[in-house]
Design an enzyme around this catalytic site. Structure first.
Site, PDB file in Angstrom:
ATOM      1  CG  ASP A 542       9.890  24.654  29.417  1.00 51.47           C
ATOM      2  OD1 ASP A 542      10.177  24.736  30.624  1.00 51.47           O
ATOM      3  OD2 ASP A 542       8.877  25.175  28.906  1.00 51.47           O
ATOM      4  CG  HIS A 543      14.566  22.015  34.456  1.00 53.42           C
ATOM      5  ND1 HIS A 543      14.219  20.683  34.588  1.00 53.42           N
ATOM      6  CD2 HIS A 543      15.671  22.186  35.241  1.00 53.42           C
ATOM      7  CE1 HIS A 543      15.057  20.085  35.402  1.00 53.42           C
ATOM      8  NE2 HIS A 543      15.947  20.973  35.808  1.00 53.42           N
ATOM      9  NE  ARG A 544       7.601  26.009  31.676  1.00 55.67           N
ATOM     10  CZ  ARG A 544       6.666  26.625  30.986  1.00 55.67           C
ATOM     11  NH1 ARG A 544       5.676  27.226  31.605  1.00 55.67           N
ATOM     12  NH2 ARG A 544       6.711  26.650  29.668  1.00 55.67           N
TER      13      ARG A 544
END
Ligand code: COA
Length: 570
Positions: A542-544
């Site tokens: 999850d790039h967040r």
């Protein structure tokens, strides 16, 4: 006569801020209509009008800091003061004196004008009328589910601290034939959730416990010392189980209700109860609305603007424009039988549930997949030699057990991969336990049992446990809690084939390792190509929560550990 409405007891808050003025001079208000919204650090509260009347003066504006006793508005209240007998006025004055002797004045009691001007009989009765609020904990249980008998909890729609209204859906139950949303029979705050996703329940089983506040009007003598009780209600959370001490409030401006405290504490969205009510009415998720008030507070106009924007987006998408944000165009429903023979195959409960979860993850997670290859030539030699020894005990090592072990090491080294991201993007929750979910293919669909405390187990034990869980999953014998609490997931398709794939993160986890089939390949050793066994790894994250560079390091570290398993003992 003119009544002054003042700021009630605000508990320990001291100063509170006027964040919304809900009336204008000249407005006619009914008793209990909200006049202004005040907000402290911990809660927001609407101040209701103690009487019906006409607003003749507003003494505050948005942004003002006020404290107990500050004038808020003046109301022209129609009364019968001329007809009131002197003895009634005297009784009122005495009552006021007595109250002051016993305690400070009741917080919301109108100030001077009432004492100075003989109040009307109707007004005095109002002043003498109190409402008592009784807090009761009540269970919501599984309703009659017809022939289904046992049903499964497939989705929890509330979380601890949520405030629900009667008929709000609280969870989804599913039988073999149908799924049903269970509405709450009454409103209240969710103080206990007694089931988990996947729990199997039958009629009458408790689902959630709600704390409801029941108000009953009662007459009381004007001397009733009300202050302490009100203060208690404003400042202290309710902690006891049943029939808590009745909270007595005067009928004028009241303390912040449990509802507003709960909502603010749990949702971290600055919005007054009136705005929350408006949002509920229009089905607006307040977390998606940009607040333009002080401290990013969401105002009524913001909700209206949000609704307008949504409508515009829909119009735009209908006109063939690309919709912004969450405006996902639906896939058209087509009658496929027009084109040829079809068969309708009902989806299993497992498949429906995983479809929902995958869809939710796919829409919420900012997916990126990092690919890498581990040289497991030496690992395979070691694994096979171990299997010769383990066979007599009935144990077998597949690459999976080593992958679990290697992942745990990588998770310890890169803790952000063992985390969950806060919905408001304010923090990561780093988990100090290492529970590895294993995606298992079953005839009914994909299930993900969890190897708990994988950091505390050796490779053989991990092999044993993952094989047992996979077997139980295929035989539909997994205990309910076996699918909960994973912090990271491995999806291994290596036994089947493939060179790479992009697994979907099992949110709220932030990463998943996909494993494809190992195969022999040429590796340049500096002088020549050597045949090596290469294991393809696909790390979706999850790039967040995780940066690309961190993902590259995590994957790289995994290849090092798998390339030389002696590192596992370091
Ligand atoms: N490369 C080459 N061979 C592999 C391998 C890999 N990456 N992973 C496993 N194998 C081999 C095993 O060694 C075993 O070989 P053997 O019988 O000669 O010893 C064979 O493939 C079968 O292994 P398997 O039974 O699959 O065991 P496992 O421990 O590797 O995997 C599960 C267990 C539960 C993960 C697996 O059975 C499974 O269900 N995989 C599907 C997961 C899935 O559907 N994911 C998709 C999610 S999107």
């Amino acid at each position: 006569m003119t009544i002054q409405v003042t700021v009630p007891d605000v508990g320990e808050a001291g100063e509170v801020e006027v964040i919304e003025v809900l009336v204008a001079v000249g407005d006619i208000v009914a008793k209990d209509d909200s006049l202004v919204v005040l907000e402290s650090d911990k809660a927001s509260m609407e101040i209701p009008s103690p009487y019906a009347g006409k607003v003749v003066n507003i003494a505050v504006k948005e942004g003002d800091s006020v404290e107990e006793g500050s004038l808020i508005v003046e109301l022209d209240v129609e009364g019968e003061s001329e007809s009131e007998s002197e003895s009634e006025a005297k009784a009122k004055a005495e009552a006021a004196d007595k109250t002051q002797e016993n305690d400070r004045p009741a917080p919301s009691e109108p100030k001077e004008p009432i004492a100075a001007t003989a109040p009307s009989k109707a007004v005095e009765e109002q002043a003498a009328e109190v409402s008592s609020s009784e807090t009761i904990d009540q269970l919501v249980v599984v309703p009659d589910v017809g022939d289904a008998g046992e049903v499964t909890v497939t989705e929890l729609l509330v979380k601890l601290g949520d405030v629900v209204e009667a008929d709000d859906s609280i969870l989804v139950l599913e039988s073999d034939k149908a799924s049903m949303e269970i509405p709450s029979p009454f409103g209240g705050e969710v103080i206990e959730i007694l089931v988990e996703d996947g729990a199997v329940v039958t009629e009458g089983d408790p689902l959630v416990k709600l704390r409801t506040t029941q108000r009953t009007q009662q007459k009381t003598s004007p001397q009733t010392p009300t202050h302490q009780a009100v203060k208690g209600a404003a400042a202290e959370p309710v902690v006891e189980e049943k029939n808590l001490t009745p909270v007595v409030e005067t009928s004028s401006p009241q303390s912040p209700s449990q509802e507003s405290v709960g909502e603010v504490a749990n949702e971290k969205i600055h919005a007054g109860p009136a705005v929350r009510k408006q949002a509920r009415e229009y089905g607006v998720n307040l977390s998606q609305v940009t607040g333009t008030g002080q401290k990013d507070r969401v105002l009524k106009e913001d909700v209206q603007a949000f609704i307008k924007a949504q409508l515009k987006t829909r119009e735009g998408s209908a006109a063939g424009q690309v919709p912004a944000g969450g405006g996902i165009p639906p896939i058209p429903s087509i009658d496929f039988s027009k084109f040829g023979e079809i068969e309708l195959r009902p989806l299993s409960r497992v498949r429906r549930s995983s479809a929902r979860n995958l869809h939710r993850s796919w829409l919420n997670v900012a997916h990126v997949t990092q690919f890498d290859e581990a040289d497991i030539t030496d690992l395979e030699v070691f694994r096979k030699s171990q299997n010769l020894e383990l066979a007599s005990a009935g144990d077998k090592l597949t690459p999976l057990a080593f992958l679990i072990k290697a992942c745990v090491h990588a998770l310890i080294k890169y803790p952000q991969f063992n985390s969950s991201i806060d919905v408001d993007y304010e923090y990561l929750t780093l988990k100090k336990y290492y529970n590895i979910g294993i995606a298992v293919e079953t005839p009914d669909g994909l299930v993900v049992p969890v190897v708990r405390d994988a950091d505390k187990k050796g490779v053989v034990e991990l092999a044993r446990e993952s094989a047992k869980l996979a077997g139980q999953a295929r035989d539909k014998k997994l205990p309910l809690d076996a699918m909960q609490g994973a912090t990271f997931t491995i999806s291994s398709l290596g036994g089947i084939g493939g060179t790479a794939f992009t697994p979907i993160v099992n949110a709220p986890e932030v990463a998943i390792l996909g494993v494809s089939r190992a195969s022999m390949g040429p590796v340049w050793d500096g002088q020549a190509f050597a045949p090596r066994m290469l294991l393809p790894l696909s790390l979706s994250y999850d790039h967040r929560a995780i940066d690309g560079a961190e993902a590259a390091r995590f994957a790289n570290y995994l290849t090092q550990v798998l390339g030389d398993v002696r590192r596992l003992i370091l």
